[in-house]
Design a protein around this motif. Sequence first.
Motif, mmCIF file in Angstrom:
data_model
loop_
_atom_site.group_PDB
_atom_site.id
_atom_site.type_symbol
_atom_site.label_atom_id
_atom_site.label_comp_id
_atom_site.label_asym_id
_atom_site.label_seq_id
_atom_site.Cartn_x
_atom_site.Cartn_y
_atom_site.Cartn_z
ATOM 1 N N GLN A 1 0.983 -1.217 -0.308
ATOM 2 C CA GLN A 1 0.040 0.028 -0.077
ATOM 3 C C GLN A 1 1.064 1.153 -0.026
ATOM 4 O O GLN A 1 0.709 2.357 -0.651
ATOM 5 N N ARG A 2 2.310 1.257 0.747
ATOM 6 C CA ARG A 2 2.576 2.602 0.855
ATOM 7 C C ARG A 2 3.719 2.544 -0.687
ATOM 8 O O ARG A 2 3.736 3.707 -1.252
ATOM 9 N N VAL A 3 3.614 1.487 -1.505
ATOM 10 C CA VAL A 3 4.187 1.811 -3.247
ATOM 11 C C VAL A 3 3.402 2.172 -3.329
ATOM 12 O O VAL A 3 3.640 3.158 -4.562
ATOM 13 N N LEU A 4 1.983 1.938 -3.639
ATOM 14 C CA LEU A 4 0.715 2.379 -4.508
ATOM 15 C C LEU A 4 0.643 4.163 -3.783
ATOM 16 O O LEU A 4 0.655 4.030 -5.195
ATOM 17 N N ASP A 5 0.866 4.234 -3.197
ATOM 18 C CA ASP A 5 0.527 5.462 -2.240
ATOM 19 C C ASP A 5 1.791 6.121 -3.194
ATOM 20 O O ASP A 5 1.587 7.457 -3.599
ATOM 21 N N GLU A 6 3.453 5.922 -2.636
ATOM 22 C CA GLU A 6 4.409 6.339 -3.495
ATOM 23 C C GLU A 6 4.084 6.838 -4.743
ATOM 24 O O GLU A 6 3.820 7.530 -5.351
ATOM 25 N N ASN A 7 3.157 5.843 -5.253
ATOM 26 C CA ASN A 7 3.105 5.794 -7.002
ATOM 27 C C ASN A 7 2.378 6.748 -7.651
ATOM 28 O O ASN A 7 2.607 7.519 -8.316
ATOM 29 N N GLU A 8 1.805 6.807 -6.645
ATOM 30 C CA GLU A 8 0.291 7.823 -6.856
ATOM 31 C C GLU A 8 1.461 9.546 -6.521
ATOM 32 O O GLU A 8 0.904 10.938 -7.785
ATOM 33 N N ARG A 9 2.121 10.030 -5.863
ATOM 34 C CA ARG A 9 2.627 10.730 -5.904
ATOM 35 C C ARG A 9 3.745 11.239 -7.076
ATOM 36 O O ARG A 9 4.139 12.253 -7.957
ATOM 37 N N ILE A 10 4.126 9.828 -7.764
ATOM 38 C CA ILE A 10 4.736 10.525 -8.619
ATOM 39 C C ILE A 10 4.278 10.768 -9.655
ATOM 40 O O ILE A 10 4.478 11.352 -10.703
ATOM 41 N N TYR A 11 2.498 10.012 -9.947
ATOM 42 C CA TYR A 11 1.780 10.280 -11.302
ATOM 43 C C TYR A 11 1.593 12.537 -11.067
ATOM 44 O O TYR A 11 1.635 12.558 -12.340
ATOM 45 N N VAL A 12 1.092 12.652 -9.824
ATOM 46 C CA VAL A 12 1.205 14.131 -9.798
ATOM 47 C C VAL A 12 2.407 14.890 -9.920
ATOM 48 O O VAL A 12 2.560 15.693 -10.431
ATOM 49 N N GLU A 13 3.705 14.439 -9.413
ATOM 50 C CA GLU A 13 4.342 15.147 -9.792
ATOM 51 C C GLU A 13 4.731 15.410 -11.433
ATOM 52 O O GLU A 13 5.466 16.545 -11.803
ATOM 53 N N ASN A 14 4.771 13.833 -11.749
ATOM 54 C CA ASN A 14 5.294 14.332 -13.208
ATOM 55 C C ASN A 14 3.730 13.769 -14.253
ATOM 56 O O ASN A 14 3.686 14.649 -15.431
ATOM 57 N N GLU A 15 3.015 15.754 -13.532
ATOM 58 C CA GLU A 15 1.926 15.263 -15.013
ATOM 59 C C GLU A 15 1.668 16.159 -16.069
ATOM 60 O O GLU A 15 1.328 15.319 -17.107
ATOM 61 N N PRO A 16 2.571 17.533 -15.830
ATOM 62 C CA PRO A 16 3.129 18.150 -16.560
ATOM 63 C C PRO A 16 3.462 17.260 -17.932
ATOM 64 O O PRO A 16 3.299 16.894 -19.597
ATOM 65 N N LEU A 17 4.417 16.045 -17.699
ATOM 66 C CA LEU A 17 4.476 15.348 -18.624
ATOM 67 C C LEU A 17 3.494 14.242 -19.028
ATOM 68 O O LEU A 17 3.983 14.344 -20.036
ATOM 69 N N ILE A 18 2.958 13.640 -18.058
ATOM 70 C CA ILE A 18 1.377 12.752 -19.211
ATOM 71 C C ILE A 18 0.758 13.374 -20.317
ATOM 72 O O ILE A 18 0.120 12.641 -20.611
ATOM 73 N N VAL A 19 0.588 14.811 -19.060
ATOM 74 C CA VAL A 19 -0.718 15.053 -20.422
ATOM 75 C C VAL A 19 0.486 15.793 -21.249
ATOM 76 O O VAL A 19 -0.234 15.601 -22.388
ATOM 77 N N ALA A 20 1.409 16.003 -21.596
ATOM 78 C CA ALA A 20 2.104 15.799 -22.911
ATOM 79 C C ALA A 20 2.418 14.616 -23.958
ATOM 80 O O ALA A 20 2.348 15.297 -24.511
ATOM 81 N N LYS A 21 2.270 13.898 -23.148
ATOM 82 C CA LYS A 21 2.564 12.717 -23.870
ATOM 83 C C LYS A 21 0.935 12.145 -24.647
ATOM 84 O O LYS A 21 1.478 12.072 -25.519
ATOM 85 N N LEU A 22 0.214 12.656 -23.655
ATOM 86 C CA LEU A 22 -0.922 12.592 -24.198
ATOM 87 C C LEU A 22 -1.428 13.782 -25.734
ATOM 88 O O LEU A 22 -2.091 12.971 -26.328
ATOM 89 N N CYS A 23 -1.300 14.660 -25.653
ATOM 90 C CA CYS A 23 -1.525 15.790 -26.242
ATOM 91 C C CYS A 23 -1.032 15.052 -28.002
ATOM 92 O O CYS A 23 -0.822 15.041 -28.623
ATOM 93 N N LYS A 24 0.802 14.735 -27.300
ATOM 94 C CA LYS A 24 0.990 13.653 -28.937
ATOM 95 C C LYS A 24 0.660 12.864 -28.942
ATOM 96 O O LYS A 24 0.816 12.459 -30.441
#
Length: 411
Positions: free
Chosen positions: A125-148
């Motif tokens: 559960q701690r790993v999954l929580d940390e992964n959520e933080r990683i997604y939030v931190e890298n949200e601009p990268l995810i948005v850019a990928k999706l746009c591309k």
Amino acid sequence: MLFHSPNLSSYFNASRNSTSIRVWLKFTASISSLKVVWRKDQKLDEAVDNDKSWRQCAKVVKEVLNEPGQVIPLRYLEKRRERLRLPIKIETFLSRNPLLFDVYYDRIKPKTQPVKFLRLSDRLQRVLDENERIYVENEPLIVAKLCKLLMMSKDNVVSADKLVHVKREFGFPNDFLENLVPKYPDYFRLIGNPGEGNSFLELVSWNPRFAKSVIEQRADEESELTGIKIRPSFNWKLPSGFLIRKEMREWIRDWMERPYISPYDDASNLDQASQEMEKRTVGVFHELLSLSLYKRIPVPILGKFTEEYRFSNAFSSVFTRHSGIFYMSLKSGIKTAMLREAYKGDQLIDRDPLLKANDNFVELLAEGRKQREEQLNLQKQAVKNNVDMVSMRNSTLNDLDLTESEDLYSS
């Protein structure tokens, strides 16, 4: 060896002395008839094989996460082993991966006997929580990928269900359509309901910052560094020992000299059978693989986007025809397209920031297996100690018996 198109002739001249591995082909004027026999690249195959174990574990974790309350009777999970393609029993799987789940007893129905249930461990559960933080931190990268992904597609629209299917390949969070897309109405419009087979994600506005491929960015960086205008071009890299026949060398040299066509340029006026379309198709595949987490994507998954990205029905031949740019692994019976320049041996050169989420999971698995190995070693040592004690006791008894025998003899 890495080189741009101006260096092709020097590479091909040098390659004539190499005879250990040969790439044979049949050459004609038609692009579609250029045939290259597939050759194994052991290091890149190892790269595909390296993460097979953790992906299997991730499937089991996902199965539990999708259950109500994120708990499941062990025997129910055992019945799903075939669908999960898990070759070992669940009990064995749990013993090999002790940090993933907690096992406890509960009743499936009132008044029934308690049975074993599985739930996420605190560590997982701690790993999954940390992964959520990683997604939030890298949200601009995810948005850019999706746009591309949308900007390269026909009419800037892609099936939402297909995007969900490739979320793991590009590092998108599970809930990106529900929670991420609505946050960016200036970029995205979701049409229909995902999961019903007729939903689409549409690009609302074109951002020029995203309309530049990895190859174009690389050329700009080299131009800025050297002060000389560098033309965008593919890197060509083959393992030592590959030999390409003269006809193909000439075709590749001519093809590489043609102007680079950005995957973000409008391709509606290009003839599907033209070399310009071939150039654009290679550019799209290069960009898609560059955007992926591991710079590789299974060919069947790419095939789902034939319509969106204007691929021909024989699109997979591109990966062998341009074997200096791509490699097609056949590991585990699945064709996987890989970007050669992204790897040194079996290791990625530049790691996507979103890979940290996968790394956390892999580290948890490794820690659990190390813990299990230590426990097994302790058990083996305990058995050895018991054997030694029994042996020592028997030796002592034998010595006593011998002493008594000698005393009797003396008397």
